[in-house]
Scaffold this motif. Structure first.
Motif, short mmCIF file in Angstrom:
data_model
loop_
_atom_site.label_atom_id
_atom_site.label_comp_id
_atom_site.label_asym_id
_atom_site.label_seq_id
_atom_site.Cartn_x
_atom_site.Cartn_y
_atom_site.Cartn_z
N LYS A 1 0.41 -5.66 -7.68
CA LYS A 1 0.66 -5.06 -8.75
C LYS A 1 2.21 -4.39 -8.38
CE LYS A 1 0.81 -1.31 -12.83
NZ LYS A 1 2.10 -0.58 -12.60
N LYS A 2 1.94 -4.06 -7.97
CA LYS A 2 4.14 -3.36 -7.49
C LYS A 2 4.36 -4.73 -7.13
CE LYS A 2 3.51 -0.21 -4.50
NZ LYS A 2 3.27 0.35 -3.50
N ARG A 3 4.05 -5.88 -6.77
CA ARG A 3 5.34 -6.56 -7.19
C ARG A 3 5.99 -7.13 -8.33
NH1 ARG A 3 0.84 -9.55 -7.59
NH2 ARG A 3 -0.39 -10.91 -9.37
N VAL A 4 5.12 -6.16 -9.94
CA VAL A 4 5.75 -6.55 -11.17
C VAL A 4 6.76 -5.47 -11.08
CG1 VAL A 4 5.04 -5.04 -13.26
CG2 VAL A 4 3.64 -6.67 -11.49
N ASP A 5 6.85 -3.49 -10.30
CA ASP A 5 7.65 -3.18 -9.96
C ASP A 5 8.61 -3.04 -9.28
OD1 ASP A 5 6.31 -1.11 -11.64
OD2 ASP A 5 5.55 -0.38 -9.78
N GLY B 1 0.86 -0.87 0.00
CA GLY B 1 -0.68 -0.02 0.13
C GLY B 1 0.50 1.50 0.26
N GLU B 2 1.93 1.28 0.65
CA GLU B 2 2.45 2.54 1.25
C GLU B 2 4.46 2.14 0.22
OE1 GLU B 2 1.37 5.09 2.05
OE2 GLU B 2 -0.82 3.88 2.35
N GLY B 3 4.53 1.75 -0.54
CA GLY B 3 5.55 1.01 -0.67
C GLY B 3 5.93 1.65 -1.95
N CYS B 4 7.61 1.96 -2.25
CA CYS B 4 7.65 2.38 -3.62
C CYS B 4 9.41 1.54 -4.45
CB CYS B 4 7.55 3.60 -4.00
SG CYS B 4 8.41 4.02 -5.61
N PHE B 5 9.49 1.27 -5.22
CA PHE B 5 10.75 0.69 -6.25
C PHE B 5 11.35 1.69 -7.06
CE2 PHE B 5 8.46 -3.00 -3.96
CZ PHE B 5 9.24 -3.34 -2.46
N THR C 1 8.94 2.23 -17.03
CA THR C 1 7.66 2.02 -17.05
C THR C 1 7.34 1.80 -15.82
OG1 THR C 1 8.75 -0.56 -17.13
CG2 THR C 1 7.94 0.59 -19.29
N MET C 2 8.31 2.45 -14.24
CA MET C 2 7.70 0.91 -13.09
C MET C 2 7.14 3.18 -12.50
SD MET C 2 11.57 0.27 -12.43
CE MET C 2 11.40 -0.35 -10.31
N ASN C 3 6.14 2.28 -11.24
CA ASN C 3 5.56 3.27 -10.73
C ASN C 3 5.09 3.94 -11.09
OD1 ASN C 3 7.58 2.50 -8.15
ND2 ASN C 3 9.59 3.67 -9.19
N THR C 4 4.05 4.15 -12.02
CA THR C 4 2.98 5.28 -11.81
C THR C 4 2.36 5.37 -10.83
OG1 THR C 4 1.60 3.19 -12.74
CG2 THR C 4 3.19 4.36 -14.53
N GLY C 5 2.16 6.87 -11.06
CA GLY C 5 1.13 7.19 -9.61
C GLY C 5 2.24 6.97 -7.82
N CYS C 6 3.86 6.95 -8.22
CA CYS C 6 4.26 6.15 -6.66
C CYS C 6 4.37 7.36 -6.17
CB CYS C 6 6.20 5.58 -6.77
SG CYS C 6 6.84 5.10 -6.16
N GLU C 7 4.55 7.90 -5.14
CA GLU C 7 4.60 8.76 -4.29
C GLU C 7 5.69 8.34 -3.21
OE1 GLU C 7 3.48 11.48 -0.21
OE2 GLU C 7 2.13 10.17 -1.61
N ARG C 8 6.96 9.40 -3.59
CA ARG C 8 8.28 9.56 -2.83
C ARG C 8 8.50 10.38 -1.95
NH1 ARG C 8 12.89 8.47 -4.71
NH2 ARG C 8 12.85 9.92 -6.36
#
Length: 151
Positions: free
Chosen positions: A109-113, A27-31, A144-151
């Motif tokens: 979907k984060k498993r794809v990232d 829910g909250e992580g980002c690669f 192609t990674m992290n569409t919509g990821c907040e860092r």
């Protein structure tokens, strides 16, 4: 008989359990993989992989608990009242973060990232990021990674 609709609440934020960590990161992580110009690098670019979890400062204890759980990384101010837990060191990413998420699979979907992130780290361990071809391949993956990821 146990209630099947029972919420799973982490019993003590100081001692995290693996499945709670997986759900929280889902829910909250980002690669993330950043690529910055760097004239001193062989390829002219620096590749910066990063695992990040961002929270409001009121929940900073969760970020410190993640740092304790993984045994690496830093907790820092991100923006305004947001704090982040970050792991950037290649050895920590390869030896702690990647093995954990290989063993405890993300559900969203984060498993794809994560798979793309792991692929970039593997390329870096083979020094492919030091060639212009490697940089272009990493750039294509990162795009192609992290569409919509907040860092």
């Amino acid at each position: 008989m146990e209630n099947p609709q029972r919420l799973y609440v982490q019993p003590h934020p100081g001692r995290l359990e693996a499945q709670w960590v997986v759900g929280f990161v889902d829910g909250e992580g980002c690669f993330f993989v950043g690529i910055n110009p760097h004239p001193e690098m062989t390829s002219g670019f620096q590749v910066l992989p990063e695992f990040t979890v961002v929270q409001h400062q009121r929940d900073i204890q969760l970020l410190h608990a993640l740092k304790q759980f993984f045994g690496c990384g830093v907790v820092r101010t991100n923006h305004a009242e947001r704090m982040s837990y970050r792991v950037r060191a290649l050895d920590h990413l390869n030896e702690k973060i990647v093995p954990f998420f290989e063993e405890h699979s993300l559900k969203s979907k984060k498993r794809v990232d994560f798979a793309k992130f792991r692929r970039v780290l593997l390329m870096m361990t083979r020094n492919e990021h030091l060639t212009s071809e490697g940089i272009e391949e990493i750039r294509a993956i990162a795009k192609t990674m992290n569409t919509g990821c907040e860092r």
